[in-house]
Design an enzyme around this catalytic site. Structure first.
Site, PDB file in Angstrom:
ATOM      1  N   GLY A 253     -16.937 -22.551 -14.049  1.00  0.00           N
ATOM      2  CA  GLY A 253     -16.042 -22.756 -15.178  1.00  0.00           C
ATOM      3  C   GLY A 253     -14.700 -23.320 -14.753  1.00  0.00           C
ATOM      4  O   GLY A 253     -14.095 -24.135 -15.470  1.00  0.00           O
ATOM      5  N   ASP A 254     -14.221 -22.914 -13.580  1.00  0.00           N
ATOM      6  CA  ASP A 254     -12.949 -23.422 -13.067  1.00  0.00           C
ATOM      7  C   ASP A 254     -13.046 -24.921 -12.781  1.00  0.00           C
ATOM      8  O   ASP A 254     -12.082 -25.672 -12.988  1.00  0.00           O
ATOM      9  CB  ASP A 254     -12.552 -22.683 -11.791  1.00  0.00           C
ATOM     10  CG  ASP A 254     -12.506 -21.177 -11.983  1.00  0.00           C
ATOM     11  OD1 ASP A 254     -12.177 -20.739 -13.102  1.00  0.00           O
ATOM     12  OD2 ASP A 254     -12.801 -20.442 -11.027  1.00  0.00           O
TER      13      ASP A 254
END
Length: 311
Positions: A253-254
């Protein structure tokens, strides 16, 4: 300029334990250590995408110095406030047999409001209109729960675009300050509204409700291997998940947040943004630990991204 904010960083220790068994002796087969924390992960990926960022946050003790040293070795620019105490070490356990990823996270250092205010003032004194600030992850112990509201509001008043990637009470507090973009996953969005959102139609409807209520410009809802939903005022696009060999899902997600920040800074179209963020997320899933994927891998995945315009 892109700034990333990590108020509760970590040294990420990623290990592989085949057939992990509770209440038994388990043996590690491979291990790697990376400087981590969500915002730091964002900065590492931004660098691989060929852009610059300044990683900011709170560090403490020998672990904090090890993180700063590792980022310096990567030639990443940093502005960290050092405090008393020891930055946490997080364990990521990958079981390649059961195909599971288990996180064991320490709580981190205790940080006062005064220390946070000092770091905020430092960032604000350098921030320029049009800059992008990605605020990601959890808060350290002792910090006010309205910190993300306060910081998002302060950055917006300086003319910056804020990307907020948080969950639970932190996300709820930050929404009231009208971030430019939020990137919850489907589970976080469901928790926010107190009901399970099962379909893309339900996710889109809630995303648009939040945009209207809080003045948010863009919402990206990640759904793991099922892809992601990109919602703007004019359009909604569903991107299919790319099927790739999984090394570690930690930091995926980062990496999407990093791609969104780079796309925004570069003025990419929605189609270009969808392709870049989907390919970047998939490429980082192929990596071990929270290391950032090389751009060559991302570039190979770009033409494989499939998406559909829903609105």
């Amino acid at each position: 300029m892109i700034y990333t904010v990590t108020l509760n960083p970590a040294l990420d220790k990623t290990v592989e334990i085949p057939s992990l068994t509770i209440d038994a002796v388990n043996r590690i087969t491979t291990m790697r250590t990376d400087p981590g924390g969500k915002g730091i992960n964002v900065s590492k990926v931004i660098d691989k995408l060929g852009s610059r960022s300044i990683a900011t946050g709170i560090l403490g003790g020998d672990t904090g110095r090890a993180i700063e040293s590792a980022l310096t070795a990567m030639k990443l620019e940093t502005w960290f406030q050092f405090v008393e105490g020891e930055t946490r070490t997080n364990m990521k356990i990958i079981d390649p047999v059961s195909h599971t990823n288990t996180d064991i996270n320490e709580p981190g250092v205790i940080v006062s409001e005064e220390i946070l205010d000092g770091l905020l003032d430092t960032i604000l004194s350098n921030l320029e209109e049009g800059d992008i600030v990605a605020i990601s992850g959890s808060m350290p112990k002792g910090s006010p729960q309205d910190t993300y509201y306060k910081w998002t509001k302060a950055f917006r008043e300086k003319g910056a675009k804020v990307i907020l990637d948080a969950d639970g009470a932190l996300l709820k507090a930050g929404l009231a300050a009208s971030p430019y973009l939020i990137k919850p996953n489907n589970h976080e969005l469901s928790m926010l509204v107190g009901r399970e959102l099962k379909t893309t139609e339900e996710l889109e409807a809630v995303a648009r409700e939040l945009m209207e209520k809080y003045g948010i410009v863009k919402v990206v809802v990640s759904m793991g291997g099922d892809g992601a939903l990109y919602v703007t005022e004019e359009e909604t696009v569903y991107a299919e998940g790319l099927k790739v060999p999984v090394g570690s899902t930690v930091g995926a997600g980062d990496s999407v947040v990093a791609a969104l920040a780079v796309a925004e800074e570069s003025g990419m179209s929605l189609e270009e943004t969808v392709r870049l963020s989907t390919a970047t997320g998939a490429a980082n899933v192929m990596c071990s630990g929270t290391q950032a994927a090389e751009y060559d891998v991302i570039r190979e995945l770009l033409p494989k991204v499939a998406f559909h315009k829903l609105r």
